[in-house]
Design an enzyme around this catalytic site. Sequence first.
Site, PDB file in Angstrom:
ATOM      1  N   PRO A   1      -0.160   1.186   3.173  1.00 40.16           N
ATOM      2  CA  PRO A   1       1.074   1.126   3.974  1.00 40.16           C
ATOM      3  C   PRO A   1       2.007   2.282   3.632  1.00 40.16           C
ATOM      4  O   PRO A   1       1.828   2.983   2.621  1.00 40.16           O
ATOM      5  CB  PRO A   1       1.681  -0.230   3.583  1.00 40.16           C
ATOM      6  N   PRO A   2       3.004   2.510   4.460  1.00 42.30           N
ATOM      7  CA  PRO A   2       3.945   3.612   4.180  1.00 42.30           C
ATOM      8  C   PRO A   2       4.713   3.390   2.890  1.00 42.30           C
ATOM      9  O   PRO A   2       5.014   2.263   2.508  1.00 42.30           O
ATOM     10  CB  PRO A   2       4.892   3.586   5.393  1.00 42.30           C
ATOM     11  N   GLY A   3       5.022   4.493   2.229  1.00 49.04           N
ATOM     12  CA  GLY A   3       5.879   4.450   1.059  1.00 49.04           C
ATOM     13  C   GLY A   3       5.201   4.103  -0.244  1.00 49.04           C
ATOM     14  O   GLY A   3       5.875   3.768  -1.216  1.00 49.04           O
ATOM     15  N   VAL A   4       3.857   4.175  -0.312  1.00 49.42           N
ATOM     16  CA  VAL A   4       3.173   3.833  -1.557  1.00 49.42           C
ATOM     17  C   VAL A   4       2.738   5.075  -2.330  1.00 49.42           C
ATOM     18  O   VAL A   4       2.135   4.949  -3.391  1.00 49.42           O
ATOM     19  CB  VAL A   4       1.952   2.931  -1.286  1.00 49.42           C
ATOM     20  N   GLY A   5       3.022   6.289  -1.796  1.00 42.71           N
ATOM     21  CA  GLY A   5       2.756   7.503  -2.568  1.00 42.71           C
ATOM     22  C   GLY A   5       1.475   8.217  -2.211  1.00 42.71           C
ATOM     23  O   GLY A   5       0.915   8.908  -3.067  1.00 42.71           O
ATOM     24  N   LYS A   6       1.003   8.112  -0.984  1.00 48.87           N
ATOM     25  CA  LYS A   6      -0.256   8.766  -0.615  1.00 48.87           C
ATOM     26  C   LYS A   6      -0.104  10.289  -0.605  1.00 48.87           C
ATOM     27  O   LYS A   6      -0.924  11.010  -1.165  1.00 48.87           O
ATOM     28  CB  LYS A   6      -0.709   8.271   0.763  1.00 48.87           C
ATOM     29  N   THR A   7       0.937  10.768   0.039  1.00 45.08           N
ATOM     30  CA  THR A   7       1.137  12.216   0.141  1.00 45.08           C
ATOM     31  C   THR A   7       1.420  12.838  -1.222  1.00 45.08           C
ATOM     32  O   THR A   7       0.911  13.916  -1.553  1.00 45.08           O
ATOM     33  CB  THR A   7       2.286  12.514   1.114  1.00 45.08           C
TER      34      THR A   7
ATOM     35  N   SER B   1      -8.382 -14.086  10.795  1.00 45.45           N
ATOM     36  CA  SER B   1      -8.078 -14.671   9.481  1.00 45.45           C
ATOM     37  C   SER B   1      -7.081 -15.823   9.550  1.00 45.45           C
ATOM     38  O   SER B   1      -6.746 -16.398   8.514  1.00 45.45           O
ATOM     39  CB  SER B   1      -7.553 -13.589   8.537  1.00 45.45           C
TER      40      SER B   1
ATOM     41  N   LYS C   1      -2.539  -9.311   0.921  1.00 42.35           N
ATOM     42  CA  LYS C   1      -2.054 -10.645   1.243  1.00 42.35           C
ATOM     43  C   LYS C   1      -1.538 -11.366   0.007  1.00 42.35           C
ATOM     44  O   LYS C   1      -0.507 -12.050   0.046  1.00 42.35           O
ATOM     45  CB  LYS C   1      -3.170 -11.451   1.900  1.00 42.35           C
TER      46      LYS C   1
END
Length: 889
Positions: free
Chosen positions: A411-417, A785, A828
């Site tokens: 998800p966004p904001g987890v430090g991928k870049t 699910s 989840k």
Amino acid sequence: MAESVELPSRLAILPFRNKVLLPGAIIRIRCTSPSSVKLVEQELWQREEKGLIGILPVRDAAAAEIKQLGPTVSQGAGTDFLDQSSKVKDGSSDSHKADTKKQNDGVHWHNRGVAARALHLSRGVEKPSGRVTYIVVLEGLCRFSVEELNTRGIYHTARISSLETKTEMEQVEQDPDFILLSRRFKATAMELISVLELKQKTGGRTKLLLDNVPVHKLADIFVASFEISFEEQLSMLDSVDPKVRLSKATELVDRHLQSIRVAEKITQKVEGQLSKSQKEFLLRQQMRAIKEELGDNDDDEDDLAALERKMQSAGMPQSVWKHAHRELRRIKKMQPQQPGYNSSRVYLELLADLPWQKASEEIELDLRAAQKRLDSDHYGLVKVKQRIIEYLAVRKLKPDARGPVLCFVGPPGVGKTSLASSIAAALGRKFVRISLGGVKDEADIRGHRRTYVGSMPGRLIDGLKRVGVCNPVMLLDEVDKTGSDIRGDPASALLEVLDPEQNKTFNDHYLNVPFDLSKVVFVATANRMQPIPPPLLDRMEVIELPGYTPEEKLQIAMRHLIPRVLDQHGLSSEFLQIPEAMVKLVIQRYTREAGVRSLERNLAALARAAAVKVAEQEQVVPLNKGMQKLTTPLLENRLAEGTEVEMEVIPMGVNSQDISSTFRISSPLVVDETMLEKVLGPPRFDGSEAAERVATPGVSVGLVWTAFGGEVQFVEATAMAGKGELHLTGQLGDVIKESAQIALTWVRARATDLRLAAGEGFNLLEGRDVHIHFPAGAVPKDGPSAGVTLVTALVSLFTQKRVRSDTAMTGEMTLRGLVLPVGGVKDKILAAHRYGIKRVILPERNLKDLVEVPSSVLANLEILLAKRVEDVLEHAFDGGCPWRQNSKL
């Protein structure tokens, strides 16, 4: 033309330096020197009728040493008004340029001049100096001789005598020799006019002059139009005898005619012998000369030579160099105005700028230093950092290894870049980011064909040009957000880029030559794997970053976010302090996200509130007597001892020690709960939400996965009078609608076993409809699910028993009641932990996925495994499932 005029005995004299005005000629001059301006004002501007002035040639002192002409007047006699006359063909002059002679230089005046009258006068004022200037159009009338030269104010006057009288001219015109010379002159002049008419398509007005103007005046007019030396001009001026004057004019006209004929003959002879290449060379030389005259000499050939040298030093492969050299030879034969010249020029400049062989030298890999850097840049993410260290270890043992393409999914904001940037720093390579979000045109990857207007290379080639090396770390950001339409499929174009067996000869449509991408380290990022085409996903190694636990968020905020936010807002810990307890409250009450961007935004809001208070601080701080003297230039002129200072502007060059010693507030601002609610508003989340939502029967708590991480999803079911129909709301997809239908069918089939019906054959929906709703109807929902959650909600509705509020569940169910595994288990579980859920029901076959969940999260949760739907119901209700004893399943 000018007729014979009676000259006065005295004329004001305007000197012409190294230039002669002949009778009949018209000249335009600009007077700017004080002497010439004064002369024009007094003799021409203030007279009602057109006044006359004398034009007298003046020779430079250096030339006068060779040949003395006439009387000499010293510089002190007023030579600062000497005017530089222009060439007749230009029709302009600036007398101000001649005012810079040195003090003791001699100025030599000619003893014969020409009387002239003003045809036009215009007055102007130069800004900002306010100096007055005049533009005068003069017509030469007749020759005169200087008897005496005097000074009137700051300009000269002369006593003169006329050298041409009407009676003398009438007598000369009857002389047979003059008549013979006149015929010869007219014949030569007519021949010259005919030649010029063929070359320039002009001459009609000149032929009229030959018929209407006296011959002795024609001689002056023709000679005045030629480019001849100053000595020849003076000789023509001194030719008072009309026969001598006509003879000299005939000689000059004939010489000009012969020079034109010789030039034409040489041109015809040379042009007949010129080959095609020689003609091109001649044209280029002429073009260069024209540009030099126009002041537009950009010297394209020198630029092309520099471009060729740059291409030679670019290190292109031999095949590429042949292609580029062929294009360069073609552009050399073109003119800049031709179509296609600029596009070819830009293409060659791109080939020269690309890093064909230029590579950044990799530092010797130190795995411990790389691990230390990763730990300092990122908190947590143990598995991800371990995989990066493994990748770097392989690069250290085999530098030319073709490692897999790492794809960080989360998800966004987890430090991928930032992880990709850390890989570049650990390798010692340059970093370039290519954003693929929203790209729908295949040309963004492969480039446009050069046949299109506005064509350009693809983003990969453009990124390599910007970074300047052939082995950077290239981040393909948001690779899951590419789309396909009539312009192509960018994701399919990436197949060649990310395949190590194919990218050695990557072919960009704009380049049209192969480029080696095998040295580039590719790293990709995505929010979801589902949109990525399977062939492209097969070329990448997926590393999931599901999100952070509250404890990890707290550490990230204290170590990274708060220092960065304070620095961005010009604050420090001396001005604002955010305790850990307050950060925990922000995490629990204001943010429920997988990443930390929302947390950073909330911290930034606190920093802005603190910045306002600091900027509005009205408390004055006295400078203590014992304070250490500051050495900054700004504060050298400090106020007297004990003076109160409200504020001092500190430039960027002043260090932090000076700032802290100059401006302080009485005490730092410490964030508390009151400030949190005042700045961030009332809490958005609380721990009692699940209990409130599950307070009535027919509601269950499910766990779902989204592109922004895991989320808690409530499922509500209710029954009302009807015809036994099922209603579904909440912007649901086809899969989740089918899951609801399966759940209802299973419950109806097991109604007797679950004690929901009195006996066999009883219709559970007799006379009533069932409505199932997924709240947050604006959010699209789909996936299998939610099967066990739907069953639990329906059983709760029909039995009127409440589901446990501390329990959430996920799992796909079959029509026969089996619970199948699902994906996104870690996301989840983290979402359940964020919401304060204590018990999580998982499919039994998802037990292996718990390895990825942090132990600190598992320690606070009770994980319940289910193989069948009955197991789910056993765990979902208080006291277990009381009807399970009588169940036949």
